[in-house]
Design a protein around this motif. Sequence first.
Motif, PDB file in Angstrom:
ATOM      1  N   VAL A 134    -170.173 -45.365   5.394  1.00 40.76           N
ATOM      2  CA  VAL A 134    -170.910 -46.230   5.180  1.00 40.76           C
ATOM      3  C   VAL A 134    -170.806 -47.328   6.128  1.00 40.76           C
ATOM      4  N   THR A 135    -171.777 -47.772   6.978  1.00 34.32           N
ATOM      5  CA  THR A 135    -171.851 -49.268   7.838  1.00 34.32           C
ATOM      6  C   THR A 135    -172.695 -50.337   7.099  1.00 34.32           C
ATOM      7  N   ARG A 136    -172.579 -51.369   7.470  1.00 32.60           N
ATOM      8  CA  ARG A 136    -173.095 -52.571   6.733  1.00 32.60           C
ATOM      9  C   ARG A 136    -174.684 -52.221   6.720  1.00 32.60           C
ATOM     10  N   THR A 137    -175.224 -52.318   7.943  1.00 26.94           N
ATOM     11  CA  THR A 137    -176.625 -51.905   7.991  1.00 26.94           C
ATOM     12  C   THR A 137    -176.711 -51.016   9.336  1.00 26.94           C
ATOM     13  N   ALA A 138    -177.853 -50.467   9.245  1.00 27.95           N
ATOM     14  CA  ALA A 138    -178.112 -49.399  10.569  1.00 27.95           C
ATOM     15  C   ALA A 138    -178.602 -50.120  11.681  1.00 27.95           C
ATOM     16  N   ILE A 139    -179.237 -51.192  11.388  1.00 26.01           N
ATOM     17  CA  ILE A 139    -179.782 -52.131  12.528  1.00 26.01           C
ATOM     18  C   ILE A 139    -178.592 -52.628  13.403  1.00 26.01           C
ATOM     19  N   GLU A 140    -177.397 -53.104  12.463  1.00 32.50           N
ATOM     20  CA  GLU A 140    -176.412 -53.654  13.326  1.00 32.50           C
ATOM     21  C   GLU A 140    -175.690 -52.483  14.124  1.00 32.50           C
ATOM     22  N   HIS A 141    -175.434 -51.276  13.257  1.00 28.79           N
ATOM     23  CA  HIS A 141    -174.851 -50.252  13.911  1.00 28.79           C
ATOM     24  C   HIS A 141    -175.286 -49.596  15.090  1.00 28.79           C
ATOM     25  N   VAL A 142    -176.737 -49.572  15.184  1.00 25.28           N
ATOM     26  CA  VAL A 142    -177.277 -48.980  16.282  1.00 25.28           C
ATOM     27  C   VAL A 142    -177.262 -50.335  17.322  1.00 25.28           C
ATOM     28  N   ALA A 143    -177.508 -51.346  17.066  1.00 22.29           N
ATOM     29  CA  ALA A 143    -177.333 -52.448  18.072  1.00 22.29           C
ATOM     30  C   ALA A 143    -175.792 -52.401  18.676  1.00 22.29           C
ATOM     31  N   GLU A 144    -174.884 -52.172  18.059  1.00 20.23           N
ATOM     32  CA  GLU A 144    -173.415 -52.351  18.592  1.00 20.23           C
ATOM     33  C   GLU A 144    -173.252 -51.184  19.447  1.00 20.23           C
ATOM     34  N   ARG A 145    -173.814 -49.988  18.960  1.00 19.20           N
ATOM     35  CA  ARG A 145    -173.525 -48.751  19.661  1.00 19.20           C
ATOM     36  C   ARG A 145    -174.272 -48.677  21.064  1.00 19.20           C
ATOM     37  N   VAL A 146    -175.616 -49.286  20.996  1.00 19.43           N
ATOM     38  CA  VAL A 146    -176.401 -49.479  22.231  1.00 19.43           C
ATOM     39  C   VAL A 146    -175.499 -50.485  23.371  1.00 19.43           C
ATOM     40  N   GLN A 147    -175.093 -51.516  22.713  1.00 14.80           N
ATOM     41  CA  GLN A 147    -174.188 -52.332  23.472  1.00 14.80           C
ATOM     42  C   GLN A 147    -173.202 -51.781  24.114  1.00 14.80           C
ATOM     43  N   GLN A 148    -172.597 -50.706  23.505  1.00 15.80           N
ATOM     44  CA  GLN A 148    -171.500 -50.139  23.836  1.00 15.80           C
ATOM     45  C   GLN A 148    -171.680 -49.094  24.894  1.00 15.80           C
ATOM     46  N   GLY A 149    -172.938 -48.800  24.997  1.00 18.22           N
ATOM     47  CA  GLY A 149    -173.623 -47.628  26.123  1.00 18.22           C
ATOM     48  C   GLY A 149    -173.723 -46.384  25.601  1.00 18.22           C
ATOM     49  N   TRP A 150    -173.878 -46.477  24.171  1.00 16.60           N
ATOM     50  CA  TRP A 150    -174.185 -45.084  23.800  1.00 16.60           C
ATOM     51  C   TRP A 150    -175.778 -44.801  23.760  1.00 16.60           C
ATOM     52  N   THR A 151    -176.128 -43.274  24.082  1.00 17.45           N
ATOM     53  CA  THR A 151    -177.520 -43.259  23.917  1.00 17.45           C
ATOM     54  C   THR A 151    -177.982 -43.133  22.617  1.00 17.45           C
ATOM     55  N   TYR A 152    -179.184 -43.444  22.575  1.00 18.23           N
ATOM     56  CA  TYR A 152    -179.837 -43.723  21.216  1.00 18.23           C
ATOM     57  C   TYR A 152    -181.125 -42.679  21.124  1.00 18.23           C
ATOM     58  N   LEU A 153    -180.947 -42.168  19.913  1.00 19.09           N
ATOM     59  CA  LEU A 153    -182.203 -41.056  19.751  1.00 19.09           C
ATOM     60  C   LEU A 153    -182.707 -41.254  18.469  1.00 19.09           C
ATOM     61  N   LYS A 154    -184.099 -41.695  18.328  1.00 22.24           N
ATOM     62  CA  LYS A 154    -184.483 -41.712  16.812  1.00 22.24           C
ATOM     63  C   LYS A 154    -185.419 -40.599  16.639  1.00 22.24           C
ATOM     64  N   ILE A 155    -185.069 -39.743  15.351  1.00 28.91           N
ATOM     65  CA  ILE A 155    -185.593 -38.495  14.985  1.00 28.91           C
ATOM     66  C   ILE A 155    -186.983 -39.161  14.260  1.00 28.91           C
TER      67      ILE A 155
END
Lengths: 233, 180
Positions: free
Chosen positions: A212-233
Amino acid sequence: MSDAKVFSDERLNAFVDNELGAQECDEILTAVATDAELGQRLCELRSAKELVRHAYGRVPQVRRQANRHLSFWSGALAASLTLTLGVLIGWLGHQSATATESHGTAAAWTERLFAAEPARILIHLDSSRSEQMEAALDLAEAYLAKASNARVEVIANNRGLDLLRARTTPYAERIAEIRSHHERVAFIACGQTIARLHGGGEDVALVPEAAVTRTAIEHVAERVQQGWTYLKI
Amino acid sequence: MKWLPSREQRELMEQIKAGRGRLYRVAFAWCHDAALADDLAQEALTRGLSRLEQLRESAKLMSWLFAILNRCWIDHLRARRRDVDDELLSELPSDLPGPDSHAERQETVSRVRRAIEALPLGQRQVVTLVDLEGFSYAEVAEVLEIPIGTVMSRLCRARGSLRGLLMEGATAQPRLRSVK
């Protein structure tokens, strides 16, 4: 005799807030040199300003048991996170992607995604439609199969959380199987969605593989900031 | 094909992440309710991001998000006080819960928060945006959608009230004067 009344309170506030021009500042500074009362007024205004900053320098963090306030916003707004992220990513430079148009073509997507370095991909699911759940898992598996060092996260929020809820997921066995074969995959649930469901009295037990993470939006923002590739289904 | 986020993407994401904390702090200063403030900040962020295509200058991201926070706050107040227009809303005193137990342990912080809370809503918004966020008067006028003259008069009345309240407290408890 004091000259303090020459300067209105609005003008002194503007002085304290650096809103005055150089000439007006000079006038006040010159007057302060000979007017103790004016100096006192400015001191009090500046103190009031500093006290406000001090009072909110540290604010309490939220400790949610139930999301008691969410009810005053419409469900549509609460559910707009998906659109939010899609629009955000699009606005940010058109370099990430949505997989909406690629259902059933996970292999094609993975071919394109292998260009990403490092091999880290975040798959975001917000729908409980079975074909979208399946697409998320297909994509994760395809990616993991082809890139042995890949890190893959599947994050679920809103209705997409059904993928990770023990009572609602049609894919509990498949999730367990993927997780047993790949250490570098994670299934992540949005804490805010869970809190909202709890607030509505729902049982939100998750499959054992889910974190569980606090909020999805924060997690996505953090991962994108770290350079992850983001894909929304 | 490039899949990694660009520097611009990463910078904006970083701003947005940092912005959540700023929105939350100001929302808390407006409502003094941690859970409500968190909802307001989250809602402002969600609404803002869903309309991000309307933002033309990334440099104005935060003032734009604060304007949305203000509308979220008004929506919340409207849901609580129907049939009240915006001007009257801004003059209403607070009936929200007082500062939470964290603040109670810090006397000065608690007193200042109570003084802020005692201000009419419009004054509270102006003084917190100027003092906490460092917005210019023109930016506050834009965020709250009010004339700049109203910003100045509300700020003036707010600081006047705060001076009175805080100096009263300082007389009762001289320790307050030691706080810069």
